[in-house]
Design an enzyme around this catalytic site. Structure first.
Site, short mmCIF file in Angstrom:
data_model
loop_
_atom_site.label_atom_id
_atom_site.label_comp_id
_atom_site.label_asym_id
_atom_site.label_seq_id
_atom_site.Cartn_x
_atom_site.Cartn_y
_atom_site.Cartn_z
N ALA A 9 41.14 46.84 30.53
CA ALA A 9 41.56 46.85 32.26
C ALA A 9 40.39 47.21 32.87
CB ALA A 9 42.79 47.88 32.19
N ARG A 15 39.44 37.99 42.56
CA ARG A 15 40.34 37.19 43.50
C ARG A 15 41.50 37.62 44.00
NH1 ARG A 15 41.56 32.55 39.21
NH2 ARG A 15 40.48 34.18 37.96
N LYS A 22 42.71 45.83 40.27
CA LYS A 22 43.57 44.91 40.02
C LYS A 22 44.92 45.35 39.25
CE LYS A 22 42.86 41.28 37.08
NZ LYS A 22 42.71 39.84 36.48
N THR A 79 34.77 40.77 27.00
CA THR A 79 35.83 41.44 26.41
C THR A 79 35.57 41.95 24.88
OG1 THR A 79 36.39 39.16 25.46
CG2 THR A 79 37.88 39.81 27.23
N TYR A 100 46.20 43.20 27.29
CA TYR A 100 45.62 42.86 28.76
C TYR A 100 46.29 43.76 29.61
CZ TYR A 100 42.52 39.11 27.03
OH TYR A 100 41.46 38.31 26.09
N ASN A 167 44.31 30.31 24.21
CA ASN A 167 44.43 31.56 23.75
C ASN A 167 45.02 32.94 24.49
OD1 ASN A 167 43.56 34.26 22.56
ND2 ASN A 167 41.99 34.31 23.41
N ASN A 385 67.38 70.27 66.60
CA ASN A 385 66.99 70.97 65.34
C ASN A 385 65.32 71.50 65.43
OD1 ASN A 385 66.24 68.45 64.93
ND2 ASN A 385 65.98 68.69 62.69
N ALA A 422 83.17 66.69 75.92
CA ALA A 422 82.28 65.68 76.01
C ALA A 422 81.07 66.14 76.99
CB ALA A 422 82.75 64.28 76.30
C1 UD1 Z 1 40.12 35.74 28.02
C2 UD1 Z 1 39.79 35.05 26.93
C3 UD1 Z 1 40.28 33.50 26.83
C4 UD1 Z 1 41.83 33.69 27.20
C5 UD1 Z 1 42.19 34.37 28.61
C6 UD1 Z 1 43.59 34.66 28.55
C7 UD1 Z 1 37.63 35.89 25.97
C8 UD1 Z 1 36.01 35.83 25.86
N1 UD1 Z 1 38.15 34.96 26.62
O1 UD1 Z 1 39.20 35.00 29.06
O2 UD1 Z 1 40.05 32.93 25.72
O3 UD1 Z 1 42.24 32.39 27.08
O4 UD1 Z 1 41.37 35.71 28.51
O5 UD1 Z 1 43.65 35.11 29.76
O6 UD1 Z 1 38.27 37.10 25.44
N2 UD1 Z 1 37.91 42.76 30.35
C9 UD1 Z 1 37.15 43.95 30.23
N3 UD1 Z 1 36.11 44.20 30.18
C10 UD1 Z 1 35.17 43.00 30.16
C11 UD1 Z 1 35.86 41.64 30.36
C12 UD1 Z 1 36.90 41.70 30.38
O7 UD1 Z 1 38.08 45.04 30.26
O8 UD1 Z 1 33.97 43.30 30.03
C13 UD1 Z 1 39.34 42.90 30.48
C14 UD1 Z 1 39.65 42.19 31.93
O9 UD1 Z 1 40.08 43.25 33.00
C15 UD1 Z 1 40.96 41.38 31.69
C16 UD1 Z 1 40.79 40.99 30.15
O10 UD1 Z 1 39.76 41.82 29.87
O11 UD1 Z 1 42.10 42.45 31.54
C17 UD1 Z 1 40.52 39.70 30.15
O12 UD1 Z 1 39.28 39.46 30.93
P1 UD1 Z 1 39.27 37.94 31.83
O13 UD1 Z 1 37.56 38.09 32.39
O14 UD1 Z 1 40.20 37.60 32.61
O15 UD1 Z 1 38.78 36.78 30.60
P2 UD1 Z 1 39.03 35.32 30.77
O16 UD1 Z 1 37.73 34.89 30.87
O17 UD1 Z 1 39.90 34.77 31.49
#
Ligand code: UD1
Ligand code: CA
Length: 457
Positions: A9, A15, A22, A79, A100, A167, A385, A422
């Site tokens: 998170a 966006r 978010k 991630t 997530y 994924n 009041n 009244a």
């Molecule tokens: C990621 C996946 C992708 C998948 C998609 C699904 C990877 C590399 N890619 O892509 O394969 O199809 O999710 O939605 O994992 N976050 C962190 N720290 C970070 C980066 C992200 O906590 O450094 C968290 C974000 O807040 C979010 C989640 O990880 O909750 C996913 O990150 P996001 O940047 O949306 O990943 P995608 O590029 O969409």
């Protein structure tokens, strides 16, 4: 089985075009992260870690009462990097579940299926077949349909981009193996990030089997990236709530125009809810209750056979059996209505107790009052009041009759079975069983003539 859930998170959510992080945006009155947390708590033997970054302080304080291990990721390097931050807390023998914080509608049954596939040599992955998988990581399989790796959109070649299996990001695996693969991640890719998805290829190289399963519906794995997706998932969630209520016998005039932002603790039989009703906070609703159109109800207890007509706003109130409220009534916090009461149109009740069988039918303000049983309060009655500094109480004893357009200047008591004429302004306690009135005597002027229009000069 010991479980460690890691909820990612830390992302910014650019966006969303919002000052707040978010994962604090809400669906059904509950933050996205809280949805994921609540789901996680349904799993047994679970320790919950949440990786935060953007707005970390805000996220933490909004969920400060929950049992969460907070992990800060100061720079969002991907991630994989996010999961690395939890590093030492990952037990070798634990099963690690990755969720997530911005995917709020995942179902418990799906998680159980995902977790049941994990073992010493199996990584369990939640994937989904999408008509349009643009933006997602794609699941690359060999000719035997075995998963080999995940390729991110930005790293995919034209053939890989045609893959429909995406994924979801949600996976489960044993801690020991995960810890090993985390040390092997690099950022040699199009985005210069440490991808968690790279552990799939590392697992395959270590002789692991990748077991995949699907969610029951696509909406379960949809993430929120912008306000359109937030609105879409809000509708999905609300329709789920509506369906559950209808299955329990509640009549909803239109399930698409009904919102729950909180928890319905109890709801009786033969309840009818008209369109555009919002139930917020914790509500209890008895049998045979009818709720009219455009009514908001928040933290309320509503007794059997209550009828709430349209356009009412009810907030932290208790309504006794057989009462009738509205249309256009407002019950403010700490309003307690006994059984058989009538609160009519354009009436505001605040911090008051209304006794059994009493009626306040039109255009009145009753605040800080103790109203007895069988009291009739005429149209336009106001409890004064507030003197600008202090609030004072008005007591109206059983059986009193308050004539229309009366001001009761608190603190003041109207005695049992008293009648107030009244148009009175009552500043002193009034005796029981007597008529009290405080209006100037009516006079008529004989030979009075209406003015006549003067000729213009
Ligand atoms: C990621 C996946 C992708 C998948 C998609 C699904 C990877 C590399 N890619 O892509 O394969 O199809 O999710 O939605 O994992 N976050 C962190 N720290 C970070 C980066 C992200 O906590 O450094 C968290 C974000 O807040 C979010 C989640 O990880 O909750 C996913 O990150 P996001 O940047 O949306 O990943 P995608 O590029 O969409
Ligand atoms: Ca995303």
């Amino acid at each position: 089985m010991t479980l460690i859930t890691i909820i990612l998170a830390a992302g910014k959510g650019t966006r969303m075009c919002s000052q707040s992080p978010k994962v604090l945006h809400s669906i059904g009155g509950k933050s996205l992260l809280r949805h994921v947390y609540d789901l996680s708590t349904k799993l047994e033997n679970n320790t919950i870690h949440v990786v935060i970054g953007h707005g970390a302080q805000q996220v933490k304080s909004s969920l400060s009462t929950l049992s969460i291990h907070w992990v800060e990721q100061t720079q969002q390097l991907g991630t994989g990097h996010a999961v690395q931050q939890v590093g030492g807390a990952i037990g070798e023998d634990a099963t690690v579940l990755i969720l997530y914080g911005d995917v709020p509608l995942l179902q418990e049954s799906t998680l159980h299926r995902l977790l049941s596939n994990v073992n010493e040599k199996t990584l369990s992955l939640l994937t989904v077949n999408l008509k349009n998988s643009t933006g997602y990581g794609r699941i690359v399989r060999n000719e035997n349909n075995e998963v080999l790796r995940i390729v991110e959109e930005k790293d995919a070649n034209d053939i890989e981009k045609t893959i429909k299996e995406a994924n979801t990001g949600i996976l489960a695996v044993q801690g020991r193996a995960l810890k090993k693969w985390l040390t092997q991640l690099n950022n040699n890719n199009a985005q210069g990030e440490y991808y968690l998805t790279d552990i799939i290829a590392l697992a395959v190289a270590d002789g692991f089997h990748i077991a995949t399963c699907f969610p029951e519906s696509e909406d379960e794995v949809l993430g929120v990236n912008d306000k359109l997706q937030l609105a879409h998932l809000e509708r999905v969630y609300q329709l789920q709530q509506a369906r559950q209520l209808m299955q329990r016998g509640v009549t909803l005039r239109d399930p698409a125009r009904f919102d729950v932002r909180g928890t319905i603790l109890e709801i009786g039989q033969d309840v009818e809810i008209d369109i555009n009703v919002i139930l917020e906070g914790n509500t209890k609703i008895g049998n045979n209750v009818k709720i009219g159109a455009n009514t908001s109800i928040k933290n309320a207890i509503i007794g059997d056979n209550v009828e709430i007509l349209s356009n009412c706003v009810i907030d932290n109130a208790v309504i006794g059996q057989n009462s009738r409220i509205g249309p256009f009534a407002r019950l403010r916090p700490e309003s307690v209505l006994s059984n058989d009461t009538h609160i009519g149109n354009f009436v505001e009740i605040k911090k008051s107790h209304i006794g059994q069988g009493s009626k306040v039918n039109h255009l009145s303000y009753i605040g800080d009052a103790l109203v007895g049983c069988q009291v009739n309060i005429g149209a336009g009655t106001i409890t004064c009041n507030y003197d600008g500094v202090n609030k004072s109480q008005t007591i109206i004893e059983d059986g009193a009759f308050i004539g229309s357009n009366t001001q009761l200047v608190a603190p003041v008591t109207v005695g049992e079975n008293a009648t107030i004429g009244a148009g009175s302004t009552i500043t002193k306690d009034t005796p029981a069983r007597q008529l009290t009135l405080s209006r100037a005597k009516q006079v008529s002027v004989i030979n009075w003539q209406r003015p006549i229009k003067k000729e213009k000069l």
